[in-house]
Scaffold this motif. Structure first.
Motif, short mmCIF file in Angstrom:
data_model
loop_
_atom_site.label_atom_id
_atom_site.label_comp_id
_atom_site.label_asym_id
_atom_site.label_seq_id
_atom_site.Cartn_x
_atom_site.Cartn_y
_atom_site.Cartn_z
N GLN A 1 0.74 7.65 13.31
CA GLN A 1 -0.41 7.57 12.61
C GLN A 1 -0.34 6.50 11.89
OE1 GLN A 1 -1.90 11.23 10.94
NE2 GLN A 1 -2.89 10.17 9.33
N ARG B 1 -1.35 3.37 13.88
CA ARG B 1 -2.57 3.12 14.35
C ARG B 1 -3.54 2.97 13.03
NH1 ARG B 1 -1.14 8.40 16.88
NH2 ARG B 1 -2.81 9.52 15.38
N MET B 2 -3.40 3.70 11.71
CA MET B 2 -4.61 3.14 10.60
C MET B 2 -4.18 1.99 9.99
SD MET B 2 -3.45 6.52 8.33
CE MET B 2 -2.81 5.35 6.82
N ILE C 1 0.65 -1.12 -0.10
CA ILE C 1 -0.18 -0.21 -0.18
C ILE C 1 0.39 1.25 0.21
CG2 ILE C 1 -2.12 0.98 1.20
CD1 ILE C 1 -2.75 -1.46 2.47
N GLU C 2 0.76 2.02 -0.64
CA GLU C 2 1.50 3.00 -1.22
C GLU C 2 0.72 4.20 -0.43
OE1 GLU C 2 3.84 2.71 -4.98
OE2 GLU C 2 2.32 3.55 -5.15
N VAL C 3 1.03 5.65 0.52
CA VAL C 3 0.33 6.23 0.98
C VAL C 3 0.90 7.69 1.26
CG1 VAL C 3 -1.17 6.72 3.83
CG2 VAL C 3 -0.52 4.68 2.89
N SER C 4 0.51 8.30 0.64
CA SER C 4 0.57 9.88 0.40
C SER C 4 0.53 10.98 2.05
CB SER C 4 0.35 10.95 -0.68
OG SER C 4 1.55 10.47 -1.81
N LEU C 5 0.67 11.19 2.76
CA LEU C 5 -0.25 12.36 4.04
C LEU C 5 0.77 13.08 4.35
CD1 LEU C 5 0.45 9.86 7.65
CD2 LEU C 5 1.86 9.62 5.03
N THR C 6 0.44 14.20 4.74
CA THR C 6 1.46 15.38 5.55
C THR C 6 1.01 14.88 6.88
OG1 THR C 6 -0.65 16.49 5.46
CG2 THR C 6 0.64 16.88 4.25
N ALA C 7 2.52 15.41 7.29
CA ALA C 7 2.13 15.60 9.31
C ALA C 7 3.18 16.56 9.80
CB ALA C 7 2.99 13.68 9.45
#
Lengths: 88, 88
Positions: free
Chosen positions: B61, B64-65, B46-52
């Motif tokens: 995070q 937890r996801m 799974i490729e995830v783009s996120l801001t933190a």
């Protein structure tokens, strides 16, 4: 002499192909409060153990296996990583 | 300041859990003539783009996801890799 190899195959949808599963997961995460996730793409991660005469032979065979069965080349890309395992 | 991260999540079945899909693929490969493949396990990539705000916050995070949605901790393990993306 035949050698045992451990391979990791990463199968991902081509960038131009829609990923409804990824979109659904992203929407689910948003409903759970994770509103900072901008993009999710879901692919496959396949671990393969095989024997081959050389690293080149193993890679060539994995390429053929991906084209024929593990991936759908019309909509998916794949990437192969390979390690020789220590012989007993 | 918030930073964009690109994460790769590898979800694999625990070694003690049977993988019927992997077994079916291995059997299919055998029928196609690939009789040197000893083991196949199929997982998710799974490729995830996120801001933190920080790498630690992003990793926490993602943990937890995974526990809540991306993986089933009862039968699956997961591994997370994270890179900060260049800011514009």
């Amino acid at each position: 002499m035949a050698q045992t190899y451990q391979a990791q195959v990463y199968v991902t949808l081509r960038p131009s192909v829609l990923d409804p599963a990824g979109t659904a997961v992203r929407s689910g995460l948003e409903h759970m409060g994770y509103d900072n996730v901008s993009k999710i793409r879901i692919g496959k991660y396949i671990e393969v153990s095989l024997t081959a005469d050389s690293e080149e032979a193993a890679t060539q065979q994995l390429d053929r296996m991906c084209d024929q069965l593990l991936a759908n080349p019309v909509i998916e890309n794949y990437r192969i990583e390979l390690q020789a395992m220590a012989t007993a």
